[in-house]
Motif scaffolding. Structure first.
Motif, PDB file in Angstrom:
ATOM      1  N   ARG A  61       6.082   4.183   5.177  1.00 58.54           N
ATOM      2  CA  ARG A  61       5.153   4.739   4.188  1.00 58.54           C
ATOM      3  C   ARG A  61       5.087   6.246   4.328  1.00 58.54           C
ATOM      4  O   ARG A  61       5.133   6.786   5.411  1.00 58.54           O
TER       5      ARG A  61
ATOM      6  N   GLY B 171       4.595  -4.901   5.608  1.00 52.57           N
ATOM      7  CA  GLY B 171       4.758  -3.752   4.724  1.00 52.57           C
ATOM      8  C   GLY B 171       6.082  -3.054   4.943  1.00 52.57           C
ATOM      9  O   GLY B 171       7.035  -3.182   4.162  1.00 52.57           O
ATOM     10  N   THR B 172       6.164  -2.303   6.051  1.00 51.75           N
ATOM     11  CA  THR B 172       7.346  -1.511   6.367  1.00 51.75           C
ATOM     12  C   THR B 172       8.638  -2.328   6.315  1.00 51.75           C
ATOM     13  O   THR B 172       9.653  -1.863   5.794  1.00 51.75           O
TER      14      THR B 172
ATOM     15  N   ARG C 204       1.400 -10.395   7.144  1.00 51.04           N
ATOM     16  CA  ARG C 204       1.256  -9.224   6.279  1.00 51.04           C
ATOM     17  C   ARG C 204       2.332  -8.201   6.646  1.00 51.04           C
ATOM     18  O   ARG C 204       2.223  -7.506   7.638  1.00 51.04           O
TER      19      ARG C 204
ATOM     20  N   LYS D 198       0.834  -1.209   0.000  1.00 47.89           N
ATOM     21  CA  LYS D 198       0.000   0.000   0.000  1.00 47.89           C
ATOM     22  C   LYS D 198       0.869   1.259   0.000  1.00 47.89           C
ATOM     23  O   LYS D 198       1.897   1.288   0.694  1.00 47.89           O
TER      24      LYS D 198
ATOM     25  N   MET E 207       2.408  -8.497  11.614  1.00 50.48           N
ATOM     26  CA  MET E 207       2.863  -7.417  10.740  1.00 50.48           C
ATOM     27  C   MET E 207       4.350  -7.193  11.026  1.00 50.48           C
ATOM     28  O   MET E 207       4.973  -7.979  11.717  1.00 50.48           O
ATOM     29  N   THR E 208       4.910  -6.120  10.510  1.00 53.13           N
ATOM     30  CA  THR E 208       6.355  -5.906  10.656  1.00 53.13           C
ATOM     31  C   THR E 208       6.837  -6.078  12.103  1.00 53.13           C
ATOM     32  O   THR E 208       7.849  -6.730  12.343  1.00 53.13           O
TER      33      THR E 208
END
Ligand SMILES: *Cc1c(COP(=O)(O)O)cnc(C)c1O
Length: 230
Positions: free
Chosen positions: A226, A219-220, A217, A34, A201-202
């Motif tokens: 982000r 991301g970072t 999941r 994202k 998550m991260t």
């Protein structure tokens, strides 16, 4: 950099599996892309990533046509019913179903497009007011109703744990949602499987894997911080 990060996290997942006596093949790393531009997704793809997570319908619509066809898109964010029609035939899994109203619309659009849609039920394990998702007491009743809808299949549960500095603080929530999924599985409800557990998550994916996550999941940890200004 993105590719290196991706591989580093795969390695950590493998180590977490080893600690927990799990087979690393049971766990899939979703690259949460994202806000990130297409070239960064391509870097992850080139490192081997095939599962990508997005939380906005518009971003899936933009990225889907310009990236390789063998990518599996995961809708991980809150989904508005009026936008279901844009992604129902593009995603492999919707992680964020938390109302009958939303499930009904997914079913309706799937029937219309002639596709089958796999979903997870989102559970707010820590009962945080700021979060979407059902309280655990509400989960079974929703599952029983959604299981009856056409072209929609419940595959498991998803949770977003609180933001914490020590990931150990979230272990209790990961344990509790795993227990919940076992309880639901025992009920043998038609059209309901509890084979998928989307959590971690991260900041806490290693603990989540130790406690039974099948989808993490991140991301970072893969793409860096982000920037919401862009
Ligand atoms: C953004 C997001 C993630 C990834 O968060 P990071 O902390 O950057 O790894 C995971 N799950 C959901 C639902 C998200 O919206």
């Amino acid at each position: 950099m993105v590719g290196e990060n991706y591989n580093k996290i795969l390695k950590k997942i493998e180590e977490s599996c080893k600690r927990a006596g799990r087979d690393p093949k049971e766990v899939t790393l979703i690259a949460v892309s994202k806000t990130k531009p297409v070239p960064m997704l391509e870097q992850a793809y080139n490192a081997g990533a095939r599962d990508f997570g997005e939380n906005k319908v518009q971003e899936i619509r933009d990225k889907y046509p310009v990236l390789p066809e063998d990518i599996k898109w995961h809708m991980i964010g809150h989904l508005q019913t009026n936008k279901v029609k844009y992604i129902v035939d593009k995603v492999c899994l919707i992680h964020s179903v938390d109302s009958y109203h939303l499930a009904e619309e997914i079913s309706k659009q799937a029937v219309k497009k002639g596709c089958e849609v796999d979903i997870l039920i989102e559970v707010n394990m820590a009962e945080e007011e700021s979060k979407f998702g059902l309280f655990k007491e509400e989960v079974i009743d929703l599952i029983k109703e959604v299981a009856l809808l056409k072209n929609i299949h419940i595959k498991g549960l998803m949770t977003i744990a609180p933001y914490v500095t020590d990931p150990e603080d979230n272990r209790k929530y990961f344990k509790a949602i795993k227990d919940l999924s076992i309880d639901i599985d025992k009920k043998n409800i038609d059209n309901v499987s509890m084979s998928v557990l989307s959590m971690g998550m991260t900041g806490d994916y290693e603990v989540a894997v130790e406690e039974g996550a099948t989808l993490v999941r991140v991301g970072t940890g893969i793409f860096g911080e982000r920037n919401y200004q862009i």
